[in-house]
Design a protein around this motif. Structure first.
Motif, PDB file in Angstrom:
ATOM      1  N   ASN A 119     -16.658 -47.872   4.532  1.00 37.59           N
ATOM      2  CA  ASN A 119     -16.818 -49.306   4.301  1.00 37.59           C
ATOM      3  C   ASN A 119     -15.983 -50.162   5.251  1.00 37.59           C
ATOM      4  OD1 ASN A 119     -18.703 -49.130   2.188  1.00 37.59           O
ATOM      5  ND2 ASN A 119     -17.077 -48.761   0.693  1.00 37.59           N
ATOM      6  N   GLU A 120     -15.458 -49.541   6.299  1.00 36.27           N
ATOM      7  CA  GLU A 120     -14.646 -50.275   7.268  1.00 36.27           C
ATOM      8  C   GLU A 120     -15.537 -51.143   8.158  1.00 36.27           C
ATOM      9  OE1 GLU A 120     -12.021 -52.033   9.209  1.00 36.27           O
ATOM     10  OE2 GLU A 120     -11.259 -50.563   7.777  1.00 36.27           O
ATOM     11  N   ILE A 121     -15.236 -52.437   8.248  1.00 35.90           N
ATOM     12  CA  ILE A 121     -16.073 -53.322   9.064  1.00 35.90           C
ATOM     13  C   ILE A 121     -15.587 -53.387  10.517  1.00 35.90           C
ATOM     14  CG2 ILE A 121     -16.822 -54.721   7.117  1.00 35.90           C
ATOM     15  CD1 ILE A 121     -14.791 -56.840   7.969  1.00 35.90           C
TER      16      ILE A 121
ATOM     17  N   GLY B 162     -18.154 -50.368  13.284  1.00 38.55           N
ATOM     18  CA  GLY B 162     -17.913 -50.671  11.878  1.00 38.55           C
ATOM     19  C   GLY B 162     -19.182 -51.114  11.167  1.00 38.55           C
ATOM     20  N   ARG B 163     -19.109 -51.186   9.869  1.00 37.48           N
ATOM     21  CA  ARG B 163     -20.250 -51.620   9.060  1.00 37.48           C
ATOM     22  C   ARG B 163     -20.536 -53.101   9.263  1.00 37.48           C
ATOM     23  NH1 ARG B 163     -21.561 -49.971   3.075  1.00 37.48           N
ATOM     24  NH2 ARG B 163     -23.317 -51.198   3.793  1.00 37.48           N
ATOM     25  N   ASP B 164     -21.782 -53.467   9.084  1.00 39.79           N
ATOM     26  CA  ASP B 164     -22.152 -54.872   9.122  1.00 39.79           C
ATOM     27  C   ASP B 164     -21.537 -55.577   7.918  1.00 39.79           C
ATOM     28  OD1 ASP B 164     -24.331 -57.033   8.039  1.00 39.79           O
ATOM     29  OD2 ASP B 164     -24.255 -56.999  10.236  1.00 39.79           O
ATOM     30  N   ARG B 165     -20.772 -56.631   8.171  1.00 40.16           N
ATOM     31  CA  ARG B 165     -20.026 -57.302   7.106  1.00 40.16           C
ATOM     32  C   ARG B 165     -20.953 -57.884   6.041  1.00 40.16           C
ATOM     33  NH1 ARG B 165     -17.962 -62.341   5.845  1.00 40.16           N
ATOM     34  NH2 ARG B 165     -15.884 -62.320   4.887  1.00 40.16           N
TER      35      ARG B 165
ATOM     36  N   ARG C 233     -25.599 -44.853  12.545  1.00 38.09           N
ATOM     37  CA  ARG C 233     -24.409 -45.619  12.954  1.00 38.09           C
ATOM     38  C   ARG C 233     -24.113 -45.322  14.421  1.00 38.09           C
ATOM     39  NH1 ARG C 233     -19.552 -47.450  10.253  1.00 38.09           N
ATOM     40  NH2 ARG C 233     -20.662 -47.224   8.273  1.00 38.09           N
TER      41      ARG C 233
ATOM     42  N   LEU D 222     -22.409 -55.189   3.871  1.00 37.28           N
ATOM     43  CA  LEU D 222     -21.411 -54.632   2.956  1.00 37.28           C
ATOM     44  C   LEU D 222     -21.175 -55.563   1.771  1.00 37.28           C
ATOM     45  CD1 LEU D 222     -19.304 -52.463   2.291  1.00 37.28           C
ATOM     46  CD2 LEU D 222     -17.691 -53.697   3.751  1.00 37.28           C
TER      47      LEU D 222
END
Length: 282
Positions: free
Chosen positions: A158-160, A225-228, A187, A231
């Motif tokens: 879950n790291e952006i 990182g994940r898309d904010r 990813r 998330l």
């Protein structure tokens, strides 16, 4: 030697590949100190010989980092200046040098850092991903420690910000498979190797594509990182599937006070703390 008669610790960054990346200041200090603490003296002697540095070396590595740190601190207390170097890059980054620095701080010995090459920063700048925010994980916990390793991967999922990981060639494929399972095969990832050298290579792929590559040498992995927004949407949907009471209780179970739990739940749900309070009183 300082005014108090004690020596000083110099954290000296050395090249990660190209010898031309060493700074004149580092060369000057390595020639001037009384002792150089090196991770692998057999490796470091090549660097010292290249720059005609004659300072005595002593071995300081992962397996003697505590006892040897005490010895080096004692030498600095007698007035000797010591430089610490790693095999490549900046000491203390996924490196036993951090123990020596901690012991120096505990004993009021002055510490200074001479900046220079770092594989983490070099890989980040080569990745092409956003580097406004990033997390450095270093080496993941070993496969034998399954629980710790999975916890680390779940935390990163879950790291952006961009994620930086070190990996050896014989573990690369298995690590990429795990990353695919936890983060998703689509990813994006950058596989960086031989940085600053003649055959520098950066492969920018999806994790699924990276699994098919043939490992060659040590790698620095940079994962996007994940898309904010995605998330936030996912978390909001997860929170809304719980009742307000369950939501607040989940934070209390994590050790928050009722007041803080209510505030956290309100933030998650995008409503006021008063709304949470009213819901709980029904």
């Amino acid at each position: 030697m300082n005014e108090n008669g004690q020596g000083k610790l110099y954290i000296c960054a050395t090249p990660i590949g190209n010898l031309g990346d060493i700074t004149p200041r580092v060369i000057e200090v390595l020639k001037a100190v009384d002792i150089i603490a090196a991770e692998d003296t057999r490796n470091s002697i090549k660097l010292l010989n290249h720059f005609e540095i004659k300072t005595p070396m002593t071995s300081y590595h992962e397996y003697n980092r505590f006892d040897k740190a005490d010895e080096l601190v004692a030498e600095m207390q007698k007035g000797k200046d010591i430089a610490i170097i790693t095999d490549a890059g900046t000491p203390c980054i996924s490196d036993p040098g951090e123990v020596l620095v901690q012991k120096c701080v505990e004993n009021d010995i002055e510490v200074t850092s001479l900046p220079g090459p770092s594989a983490v920063i070099t890989a980040l700048t080569l990745s092409g991903f956003s580097v406004r925010r990033f997390v450095f994980e270093g080496f993941l916990p070993p496969v034998q420690k399954k629980k710790e390793r999975r916890e680390a991967l779940d935390r990163l999922s879950n790291e952006i910000g961009s994620i930086v990981i070190y990996e050896a060639p014989h573990h690369l494929k298995d690590t990429l498979i795990e990353l695919s399972e936890v983060l998703g095969g689509d990813r994006r990832i950058a596989l960086c190797r031989e940085m600053t050298k003649k055959h520098e290579e950066v492969m920018r792929l999806t994790i699924a594509e990276a699994i098919k590559t043939e490992p060659r040498g040590e790698y620095v992995l940079v994962i996007e990182g994940r898309d904010r927004d995605e998330l936030i949407k996912e978390k909001t949907e997860s929170f809304l599937s719980m009742s307000v009471k369950e939501h607040v209780q989940s934070y209390i179970d994590k050790g928050l006070s009722e007041k803080d739990a209510m505030r956290a739940a309100a933030a998650d749900r995008g409503i006021s703390k008063r709304d949470i309070y009213n819901e709980l009183k029904r």
